[in-house]
Design an enzyme around this catalytic site. Structure first.
Site, PDB file in Angstrom:
ATOM      1  N   HIS A 267      -2.785 -40.907  19.432  1.00 29.95           N
ATOM      2  CA  HIS A 267      -1.425 -40.583  18.998  1.00 29.95           C
ATOM      3  C   HIS A 267      -0.527 -41.816  19.148  1.00 29.95           C
ATOM      4  O   HIS A 267       0.235 -42.153  18.242  1.00 29.95           O
ATOM      5  CB  HIS A 267      -0.845 -39.431  19.832  1.00 29.95           C
ATOM      6  CG  HIS A 267      -1.350 -38.074  19.444  1.00 29.95           C
ATOM      7  ND1 HIS A 267      -2.661 -37.702  19.548  1.00 29.95           N
ATOM      8  CD2 HIS A 267      -0.701 -36.986  18.927  1.00 29.95           C
ATOM      9  CE1 HIS A 267      -2.792 -36.437  19.124  1.00 29.95           C
ATOM     10  NE2 HIS A 267      -1.626 -35.988  18.737  1.00 29.95           N
TER      11      HIS A 267
ATOM     12  N   GLU B  46       0.390 -37.897  28.043  1.00 30.57           N
ATOM     13  CA  GLU B  46      -0.471 -36.735  27.807  1.00 30.57           C
ATOM     14  C   GLU B  46      -1.922 -37.164  27.590  1.00 30.57           C
ATOM     15  O   GLU B  46      -2.766 -36.333  27.247  1.00 30.57           O
ATOM     16  CB  GLU B  46       0.045 -35.916  26.619  1.00 30.57           C
ATOM     17  CG  GLU B  46       1.399 -35.274  26.924  1.00 30.57           C
ATOM     18  CD  GLU B  46       1.864 -34.246  25.901  1.00 30.57           C
ATOM     19  OE1 GLU B  46       1.208 -34.110  24.834  1.00 30.57           O
ATOM     20  OE2 GLU B  46       2.875 -33.570  26.170  1.00 30.57           O
TER      21      GLU B  46
ATOM     22  N   TYR C 144       0.846  -1.183   0.000  1.00 28.96           N
ATOM     23  CA  TYR C 144       0.000   0.000   0.000  1.00 28.96           C
ATOM     24  C   TYR C 144       0.891   1.246   0.000  1.00 28.96           C
ATOM     25  O   TYR C 144       1.849   1.327   0.759  1.00 28.96           O
ATOM     26  CB  TYR C 144      -0.911   0.015   1.238  1.00 28.96           C
ATOM     27  CG  TYR C 144      -1.888   1.154   1.159  1.00 28.96           C
ATOM     28  CD1 TYR C 144      -3.057   1.020   0.426  1.00 28.96           C
ATOM     29  CD2 TYR C 144      -1.614   2.383   1.760  1.00 28.96           C
ATOM     30  CE1 TYR C 144      -3.939   2.082   0.299  1.00 28.96           C
ATOM     31  CE2 TYR C 144      -2.490   3.447   1.644  1.00 28.96           C
ATOM     32  CZ  TYR C 144      -3.651   3.289   0.897  1.00 28.96           C
ATOM     33  OH  TYR C 144      -4.518   4.346   0.764  1.00 28.96           O
TER      34      TYR C 144
ATOM     35  N   ASP D 221      17.507   6.873   5.740  1.00 21.03           N
ATOM     36  CA  ASP D 221      16.142   7.058   5.238  1.00 21.03           C
ATOM     37  C   ASP D 221      16.053   6.820   3.732  1.00 21.03           C
ATOM     38  O   ASP D 221      15.038   6.341   3.235  1.00 21.03           O
ATOM     39  CB  ASP D 221      15.662   8.493   5.495  1.00 21.03           C
ATOM     40  CG  ASP D 221      15.267   8.712   6.930  1.00 21.03           C
ATOM     41  OD1 ASP D 221      15.119   7.717   7.654  1.00 21.03           O
ATOM     42  OD2 ASP D 221      15.107   9.883   7.329  1.00 21.03           O
TER      43      ASP D 221
ATOM     44  N   ASN E  76      -3.143   6.028   6.400  1.00 21.54           N
ATOM     45  CA  ASN E  76      -3.817   6.813   7.439  1.00 21.54           C
ATOM     46  C   ASN E  76      -4.571   5.879   8.401  1.00 21.54           C
ATOM     47  O   ASN E  76      -4.460   4.657   8.321  1.00 21.54           O
ATOM     48  CB  ASN E  76      -4.751   7.855   6.799  1.00 21.54           C
ATOM     49  CG  ASN E  76      -5.880   7.197   6.007  1.00 21.54           C
ATOM     50  OD1 ASN E  76      -6.178   6.013   6.179  1.00 21.54           O
ATOM     51  ND2 ASN E  76      -6.503   7.970   5.139  1.00 21.54           N
TER      52      ASN E  76
ATOM     53  N   SER F 280       7.190   8.723  14.249  1.00 15.97           N
ATOM     54  CA  SER F 280       8.624   8.486  14.148  1.00 15.97           C
ATOM     55  C   SER F 280       9.389   9.024  15.368  1.00 15.97           C
ATOM     56  O   SER F 280       8.905   9.905  16.070  1.00 15.97           O
ATOM     57  CB  SER F 280       9.110   9.162  12.878  1.00 15.97           C
ATOM     58  OG  SER F 280      10.321   8.625  12.468  1.00 15.97           O
TER      59      SER F 280
ATOM     60  N   GLN G 282      13.989  14.701  12.048  1.00 21.21           N
ATOM     61  CA  GLN G 282      12.931  13.813  12.523  1.00 21.21           C
ATOM     62  C   GLN G 282      11.665  14.601  12.857  1.00 21.21           C
ATOM     63  O   GLN G 282      10.550  14.189  12.530  1.00 21.21           O
ATOM     64  CB  GLN G 282      13.432  13.060  13.758  1.00 21.21           C
ATOM     65  CG  GLN G 282      12.731  11.774  14.006  1.00 21.21           C
ATOM     66  CD  GLN G 282      12.790  10.879  12.801  1.00 21.21           C
ATOM     67  OE1 GLN G 282      13.726  10.922  12.010  1.00 21.21           O
ATOM     68  NE2 GLN G 282      11.759  10.081  12.607  1.00 21.21           N
TER      69      GLN G 282
ATOM     70  N   HIS H 163       8.812  15.472  10.322  1.00 17.89           N
ATOM     71  CA  HIS H 163       7.940  14.429   9.757  1.00 17.89           C
ATOM     72  C   HIS H 163       6.486  14.636  10.139  1.00 17.89           C
ATOM     73  O   HIS H 163       5.583  14.431   9.333  1.00 17.89           O
ATOM     74  CB  HIS H 163       8.355  13.047  10.266  1.00 17.89           C
ATOM     75  CG  HIS H 163       9.275  12.338   9.344  1.00 17.89           C
ATOM     76  ND1 HIS H 163       8.935  12.011   8.068  1.00 17.89           N
ATOM     77  CD2 HIS H 163      10.537  11.887   9.519  1.00 17.89           C
ATOM     78  CE1 HIS H 163       9.947  11.385   7.487  1.00 17.89           C
ATOM     79  NE2 HIS H 163      10.929  11.299   8.332  1.00 17.89           N
TER      80      HIS H 163
ATOM     81  N   GLU I 126      13.239   4.178  17.593  1.00 20.39           N
ATOM     82  CA  GLU I 126      13.233   3.755  16.189  1.00 20.39           C
ATOM     83  C   GLU I 126      14.604   4.030  15.554  1.00 20.39           C
ATOM     84  O   GLU I 126      15.200   3.149  14.952  1.00 20.39           O
ATOM     85  CB  GLU I 126      12.132   4.545  15.462  1.00 20.39           C
ATOM     86  CG  GLU I 126      11.942   4.144  14.024  1.00 20.39           C
ATOM     87  CD  GLU I 126      11.009   5.110  13.291  1.00 20.39           C
ATOM     88  OE1 GLU I 126      10.722   6.209  13.811  1.00 20.39           O
ATOM     89  OE2 GLU I 126      10.578   4.764  12.171  1.00 20.39           O
ATOM     90  N   HIS I 127      15.061   5.284  15.673  1.00 19.94           N
ATOM     91  CA  HIS I 127      16.390   5.657  15.173  1.00 19.94           C
ATOM     92  C   HIS I 127      17.265   6.059  16.346  1.00 19.94           C
ATOM     93  O   HIS I 127      16.832   6.827  17.202  1.00 19.94           O
ATOM     94  CB  HIS I 127      16.314   6.881  14.246  1.00 19.94           C
ATOM     95  CG  HIS I 127      15.384   6.734  13.090  1.00 19.94           C
ATOM     96  ND1 HIS I 127      14.066   7.146  13.142  1.00 19.94           N
ATOM     97  CD2 HIS I 127      15.575   6.247  11.839  1.00 19.94           C
ATOM     98  CE1 HIS I 127      13.488   6.909  11.978  1.00 19.94           C
ATOM     99  NE2 HIS I 127      14.371   6.366  11.166  1.00 19.94           N
TER     100      HIS I 127
ATOM    101  N   GLN J 229     -10.829   0.521   1.415  1.00 20.17           N
ATOM    102  CA  GLN J 229     -11.307  -0.269   0.275  1.00 20.17           C
ATOM    103  C   GLN J 229     -10.158  -0.969  -0.456  1.00 20.17           C
ATOM    104  O   GLN J 229     -10.312  -2.085  -0.960  1.00 20.17           O
ATOM    105  CB  GLN J 229     -12.168   0.571  -0.686  1.00 20.17           C
ATOM    106  CG  GLN J 229     -11.500   1.782  -1.320  1.00 20.17           C
ATOM    107  CD  GLN J 229     -11.571   3.041  -0.449  1.00 20.17           C
ATOM    108  OE1 GLN J 229     -11.715   2.968   0.777  1.00 20.17           O
ATOM    109  NE2 GLN J 229     -11.453   4.203  -1.073  1.00 20.17           N
TER     110      GLN J 229
END
Lengths: 426, 426
Positions: free
Chosen positions: A413, A408, A120, A354, A207, A230, A252, A255, A320-321, A184
């Site tokens: 089995h 068991e 996506y 990046d 989003n 981020s 950063q 963003h 993250e970074h 969708q």
């Protein structure tokens, strides 16, 4: 930018689960796409993107035409970035293995690509060609034979798609692209429609509707992790250049208003210098309103008593970074337990990762680096165990298997083994 | 057992999301344990397990005493099983790597174990020592330094724990065991209490409350996939022994009324023989009521026109367990795309893999083998990217990085590079 004691700081940003209305809307979209296919996809595209879309699939001609619209320096840079990303991910490749045992038994792990993956790509201002490369190339290196892309037609206002996105997709090797976005698109990829065959996994940012839709279809297909806002943490000592530190924090912060930029240092002098530099550099940034908000709400300079305390704070934040701007960054690497990507030294500014160096920029956020990893080739592979027992292997071990099964309480089995031993006269 | 055309069959079992009441109950339990810690844990243990638990942590003395209660043949079998499981998972180990480039850049992937993992072990009839081994050993092989176990005190009626479980845990190397079960155990592991330090990941099966609690804490910690009911598909030709096929189908059916056992064959003769054999063998099974229900509701014999059609049906079902009881099973292995574990040949009965051979018995269910894998060492590793750019690497590539950043409208990203190039007089 506030300066606080590291021991008094904690970063809390809640994961976004959407409102009840958003959740119900997404459920309805998914259900209708599942039942009505293309008809529902067109309906929602008209409703949300205000586009009466023609063919859902983007024509090869439109992809070719996109090349006419992008600049030569962009094309050159994205080609080299793609080559670097491919080279880095090639090193992650894994292979099926088998272990042949002397009694004739064979055990192994089949390691194979998923068959079909959907990427996506959001529209509008969040349409990043670099993210196309970062999502597609690991799947391709894994050997996924079918990689398809979905992106909203609204990207370019009408039903043309952002040419930078199309060129990035083509350079990464994607030829199957659909002009559909939002929940969708996720529903169409998960369940399939007349025009779009269903996939096994959906990756890529989006989003809140896209994120909720991915959560909803998880189980029908696999999904990547839902990215939070981020983060960057810079761990620096007095050797760091405050200009560099400030510039990296702001890269950063621009963003997203919810992005978090944090400096951790034991040097009060550096702390003061970076605070001034951030204010100075912020003034001339085109995205100043966003960056200023982020610095104000989620930015901080954490003062520590020592580098050791700074390292502990890093491991707790699990950013993250992480940039290590200290005298000898490799020498403390072993102590860094939790971070998505680690940038070492003065020249390893975060944008290097990046866009260009090769490692993936899709990274665990919100402290999940404690247990999650950057997007990588493994995310597009599946494993199957392989078990071949020979007659000898079963005769030698059948008794022990029956013992365990009966302890068991699973008699059937045990009998599955017994029926074979009996036939062999045991 | 019904015989149907493969082309007319589909298996649908819905994923269990619990009732609204169950969901609300689990949310309340998690919230109270998060706020009140041990107090809440004790409260719920008394309420649900009807045990006023003393120390939450199981004493080493109780673990030692468990060895006195288990039979020698059990101990011998579980030790050998543990060694086999360890040997198989050792082959999955991976290592940190770095790529040193001529311009001084260093890129790499740090591959390291999670720090602390919690293994949930259900009580009552679902307390399987083999599952203890299968959950613990991959984490141990990954190098996880702290592996803890939680299991309900109700297992043994009072607050003693099933000795087979304790012995399996000790053999696998777990020393930190808590007598707590249900959603309260999951909450304690995720958030920590006075007695139980929080973990980074929770694995292991459980009832609907445990499953819902795991879904709820996902993000705070990592979790394994939520297991659905078990499945077996046997793909067989006329060379297969109907006694073996029937016994193997029943070994799956006895697990659970919702388990699914399916034979796929092009041989009408085998289909008829297996149908009779299943009925005959079913009669004397201790768990006949469960197995009969499973065979009736979710069992089937699918007739195909050819082996090729059978393989297509297998790939569509993507079964948890697949047995290939055909003349030359290795020769069709390349065509099998989707299956959790694949058992080849007449002697590779599924219980061989459930207990003993070495591959993991925790496998993707409900068709998720299309994109998921057996539990493995990777599930207990995390990766961090490593990026070190030298001065030369940045001087050579900085311009291209700035081009890409500016095409995405991220000026502060470009300036983080520019501030460095400027300092170098570029």
């Amino acid at each position: 930018m506030r300066i606080v004691k590291a021991s008094e700081f904690s970063l809390k940003r809640e994961v976004e689960y959407g409102s009840l209305e958003q959740n119900l809307a997404v459920k309805e979209i998914i259900e209708r796409v599942r039942l009505e296919g293309d008809l529902a996809v067109r309906h929602y595209t008209e409703k949300f993107d205000r586009v009466a879309v023609g063919e859902l699939r983007v024509e090869q001609e439109e992809i070719r035409a996109a090349y006419e619209k992008v600049e030569a320096d962009f094309l050159e840079a994205i080609r080299e970035a793609a080559a670097n990303i491919r080279a880095f991910h090639e090193k992650q490749k894994r292979h099926t293995w088998m272990d042949l045992q002397p009694d004739g038994a064979i055990l192994g792990q089949l390691i194979r690509p998923l068959r079909r993956v959907g990427v996506y790509v959001p529209g509008g201002k969040a349409a990043y060609p670099s993210s196309v490369l970062m999502n597609v190339i690991p799947a391709q290196v894994a050997g996924v034979p079918e990689i398809v892309m979905a992106t909203p037609p609204a990207t370019a206002g009408e039903d043309g798609i952002n040419p930078y996105i199309l060129v990035a997709a083509a350079e990464a090797g994607v030829r199957e692209i659909y002009r559909v976005g939002g929940a969708q698109a996720v529903a169409a990829l998960a369940y399939g429609t007349e025009s779009i065959a269903p996939v096994d996994k959906i990756v890529g940012p989006g989003n809140i509707y896209v994120a909720l839709a991915k959560r909803n279809v998880y189980g029908v297909v696999d999904i990547d992790s839902i990215a939070g806002p981020s983060e960057i943490v810079v761990l620096a000592d007095e050797t760091a250049d405050p200009l560099f530190v400030a510039a990296d924090l702001l890269s950063q912060a621009e963003h997203d208003e919810m992005a978090s930029a944090i400096l951790i240092t034991a040097s009060e002098r550096l702390a003061d210098q970076v605070r001034s530099e951030v204010e100075r550099q912020l003034e001339s940034l085109p995205r100043k309103p966003i960056a200023a908000r982020s610095i104000e709400d989620y930015g901080a300079i954490l003062l520590t008593d020592s580098l050791e305390e700074g390292i502990r704070a890093v491991n707790q934040l699990a950013p993250e970074h992480l940039e290590l701007m200290v005298g000898s960054p490799f020498e403390i690497l072993g102590k860094i337990e939790n971070a998505g990507a680690i940038f070492l030294g003065d020249y390893s500014s975060e944008p290097v990762g990046d866009y260009f160096a090769g490692p993936n920029h899709i990274l665990p956020t919100n402290g999940t680096a404690r247990f999650s990893s950057p997007l990588n080739v493994d995310d597009f592979l599946k494993k199957s165990s392989l078990i071949h027992y020979s007659r000898d292997a079963l005769l030698n071990n059948g008794g022990k298997i029956m013992t365990l099964a009966r302890h068991e309480g699973l008699e059937a089995h045990a009998r599955a083994i017994e029926v074979r031993l009996r036939k062999e006269g045991k």
